[in-house]
Design a protein around this motif. Structure first.
Motif, short mmCIF file in Angstrom:
data_model
loop_
_atom_site.label_atom_id
_atom_site.label_comp_id
_atom_site.label_asym_id
_atom_site.label_seq_id
_atom_site.Cartn_x
_atom_site.Cartn_y
_atom_site.Cartn_z
N PHE A 38 0.83 -1.20 0.00
CA PHE A 38 0.00 0.00 0.00
C PHE A 38 0.87 1.27 0.00
CE2 PHE A 38 -3.47 -2.67 2.15
CZ PHE A 38 -4.15 -2.84 0.96
N TYR A 39 1.93 1.27 0.80
CA TYR A 39 2.82 2.44 0.83
C TYR A 39 3.45 2.67 -0.54
CZ TYR A 39 2.53 2.68 5.95
OH TYR A 39 2.10 2.81 7.25
N GLN A 40 3.86 1.57 -1.19
CA GLN A 40 4.46 1.70 -2.53
C GLN A 40 3.43 2.25 -3.50
OE1 GLN A 40 7.84 1.16 -3.33
NE2 GLN A 40 7.09 2.34 -5.06
N GLY A 41 2.18 1.77 -3.39
CA GLY A 41 1.11 2.27 -4.25
C GLY A 41 0.87 3.75 -4.04
N ALA A 42 0.89 4.18 -2.77
CA ALA A 42 0.70 5.59 -2.45
C ALA A 42 1.84 6.42 -3.05
CB ALA A 42 0.64 5.79 -0.94
N GLN A 43 3.06 5.91 -2.91
CA GLN A 43 4.23 6.63 -3.44
C GLN A 43 4.18 6.70 -4.96
OE1 GLN A 43 8.11 5.15 -2.12
NE2 GLN A 43 8.90 5.67 -4.15
N ASP A 44 3.79 5.60 -5.61
CA ASP A 44 3.69 5.60 -7.07
C ASP A 44 2.66 6.61 -7.55
OD1 ASP A 44 5.58 3.59 -7.08
OD2 ASP A 44 4.15 1.97 -7.46
N THR A 45 1.56 6.72 -6.81
CA THR A 45 0.48 7.64 -7.19
C THR A 45 0.87 9.08 -6.90
OG1 THR A 45 -1.07 5.90 -6.55
CG2 THR A 45 -2.00 8.07 -6.91
N ARG A 46 1.65 9.27 -5.83
CA ARG A 46 2.03 10.63 -5.42
C ARG A 46 3.49 10.65 -4.96
NH1 ARG A 46 -0.11 15.52 -4.79
NH2 ARG A 46 0.59 16.83 -3.09
#
Length: 130
Positions: free
Chosen positions: A67-75
């Motif tokens: 989830f953290y990686q997804g958040a970072q990829d998105t923003r």
């Protein structure tokens, strides 16, 4: 138009409920609510980040890291957020990914005590391995 508005308001209400549950440390319930939001909401970095926090607090570090990686990829701007750097760094530390954890923790502009302890611990572990 109108259905989108309804969907947004319903999602927003659920999102607020999840935040309230997180504040009460009801991470499992909050995660369930967040995972039931519509796909547009799921894709936002805020929801990804909150899901990461919930997963971490429940001891599911693998899921939290995703989830953290997804958040970072998105923003990508999250890499300037001290809390995010600490949260992701802590999660990678728990997974035993010390080198990756270090990358995040070393970017924290004003490390707090927790960050210092993690950095010291990683230095000790990595030092032992070489």
């Amino acid at each position: 138009g109108r259905n989108q508005d309804k969907s947004f308001l319903s999602n927003y209400g659920e999102y607020q409920k999840a935040i309230s549950l997180i504040k009460q440390q009801q991470y499992g319930q909050a995660l369930e609510i967040l995972q039931n939001l519509d796909s547009n909401s799921q894709a936002t970095y805020q929801v990804q980040y909150l899901k990461g926090i919930c997963a971490y607090q429940n001891g599911n570090y693998d899921m939290a890291a995703q989830f953290y990686q997804g958040a970072q990829d998105t923003r990508p701007a999250l890499l300037k957020n001290q809390e995010f750097l600490l949260d992701y760094g802590k999660t990678l530390y728990e997974l035993g990914k010390y080198e990756r954890s270090l990358i995040y923790l070393q970017q924290i502009p004003n490390p707090n005590q927790e960050a210092h302890q993690l950095l010291d611990s990683i230095a000790y572990i990595i030092g032992d391995q070489s």
